[in-house]
Design an enzyme around this catalytic site. Structure first.
Site, PDB file in Angstrom:
ATOM      1  CD  GLU A 189      36.636  37.676  35.130  1.00 50.78           C
ATOM      2  OE1 GLU A 189      36.176  36.984  36.074  1.00 50.78           O
ATOM      3  OE2 GLU A 189      37.844  37.840  34.951  1.00 50.78           O
ATOM      4  NE  ARG A 234      41.145  40.374  40.872  1.00 53.47           N
ATOM      5  CZ  ARG A 234      41.472  39.126  41.185  1.00 53.47           C
ATOM      6  NH1 ARG A 234      41.844  38.289  40.235  1.00 53.47           N
ATOM      7  NH2 ARG A 234      41.416  38.711  42.436  1.00 53.47           N
ATOM      8  NE  ARG A 256      51.990  34.798  47.780  1.00 52.83           N
ATOM      9  CZ  ARG A 256      51.304  35.079  48.879  1.00 52.83           C
ATOM     10  NH1 ARG A 256      51.776  34.759  50.060  1.00 52.83           N
ATOM     11  NH2 ARG A 256      50.148  35.696  48.808  1.00 52.83           N
ATOM     12  CB  ILE A 257      51.145  34.508  40.767  1.00 52.82           C
ATOM     13  CG1 ILE A 257      50.240  33.974  41.884  1.00 52.82           C
ATOM     14  CG2 ILE A 257      50.697  33.951  39.422  1.00 52.82           C
ATOM     15  CD1 ILE A 257      48.810  34.479  41.804  1.00 52.82           C
ATOM     16  CG  HIS A 288      38.537  34.302  36.787  1.00 48.13           C
ATOM     17  ND1 HIS A 288      38.188  35.563  37.199  1.00 48.13           N
ATOM     18  CD2 HIS A 288      39.577  33.933  37.582  1.00 48.13           C
ATOM     19  CE1 HIS A 288      38.974  35.950  38.191  1.00 48.13           C
ATOM     20  NE2 HIS A 288      39.824  34.964  38.445  1.00 48.13           N
TER      21      HIS A 288
END
Length: 331
Positions: free
Chosen positions: A268, A239, A157-158, A287
């Site tokens: 992160e 990711r 989808r992205i 992020h």
């Protein structure tokens, strides 16, 4: 009947938190940083539900410490922080928040791509630091977008939303990798499915939208960057562990590729002195792909709906492990 007890590992938007508080006794971790593992285990010890974030490790040790736990509602699309098999074995339902992040994440992918290609962060930093002396014919030269080739790694989808923006907005040609063909991308965007090696060699822009799993961890290393064009821009909004970061830094430093835009890293956050921060051709965002008011509110509503269904023993609207229901019935 006593109200279910729920621990929320950090404050989420009120559109979700207030719905949980109406039906449950809620304990919210008050700090900006996530709870340490021992504190998390202690706070969920007698809870029926847990709202977790990607920074919270939900493992067997936590589950064993919380025998009453019925549901883990992850405030994220991904759930790499949750040991799903361990939850399923114990009859603990796991929910996530898919779908609502698509447009916001695609917008960030395009933003990072434009920023890196046109050297916006670098030139703006030079202007702020007084290094903008005059208009220069050779100053801060970047890469064009119109008619160039976009490689989408992971046409979900992205990935599709990102490709749609760049194809229709800049006339970019789209190639992609995916385990199975995407009829939507091929029909609407004229996209062509290729193997990763061909994508890396042909693309002017590589945008990563793949899941993190054992086969994709470290997918982009020195060999992959060597296959890319020297003028290529690399973007990752998926990711951090998909990328070998020392290899990326070396490729950026040596001019193997032109620039990179990252919304995700490993770990992160990156420590302040990390080598990627020192590279002018690397744009790093903390992020923020889903960081819009509407998106985070929508995530909070989905998260609350999953949590409330779980503590009531109902099917979760967005259920990662429906097999947990059978394990719960037999326990």
């Amino acid at each position: 009947m006593p109200r279910p007890k729920v621990f929320v590992a950090r404050r989420i938007p009120d559109q979700g938190l207030s719905a949980i508080a109406e039906a449950c006794d809620v304990d919210v971790w008050p700090d900006r940083l996530p709870p340490p593992a021992d504190a998390l285990r202690d706070r969920v010890r007698d809870c029926d539900g847990l709202v977790s974030l990607l920074t919270d490790r939900v493992d067997a040790a936590l589950l064993d410490a919380a025998p009453r736990l019925k549901v883990v509602s992850n405030f994220a699309v991904g759930f790499n922080n949750v040991d799903v098999p361990a939850c399923t074995q114990r009859g603990v339902c796991v929910g996530n928040t898919p779908g609502v992040l698509t447009d916001a994440t695609a917008d960030i992918a395009v933003t990072l791509l434009l920023n890196a290609a046109r050297r916006i962060a670098e030139s703006a930093g030079d202007a702020r630091a007084g290094r903008w002396l005059t208009w220069e014919p050779l100053g801060w030269l970047g890469q064009d977008l119109v008619g160039r080739t976009l490689g989408i790694v992971g046409m979900g989808r992205i990935g599709f939303a990102t490709a749609k923006r760049l194809h229709h907005g800049w006339g970019m040609k789209v190639i992609y990798t995916k385990r199975s063909p995407s009829a939507e991308a091929e029909q609407q965007l004229g996209a062509r499915r290729v193997e990763l090696d061909e994508l890396l060699a042909q693309s002017d822009y590589v945008s990563v939208h793949a899941d993190l799993n054992p086969t994709t961890k470290g997918l982009f290393g020195a060999a992959q960057f060597q296959q890319m064009k020297k003028t290529a821009v690399f973007v990752n909004t998926s990711r951090g562990p998909l990328v070998d970061q020392p290899a990326l830094a070396a490729a950026l430093r040596s001019g193997t590729i032109f620039a990179a835009g990252l919304d995700v890293t490993d770990p992160e956050p990156l420590p302040p002195g990390h080598e990627l921060y020192a590279l002018p051709n690397c744009v790093i965002a903390p992020h923020v792909a889903s960081a819009t008011v509407d998106t985070r509110n929508a995530m909070a509503r989905l998260c609350a709906n999953n949590l409330l269904a779980g503590v009531r023993g109902e099917p979760l609207p967005h259920w990662v492990n429906p097999d947990a229901a059978a394990a719960r019935r037999t326990s």
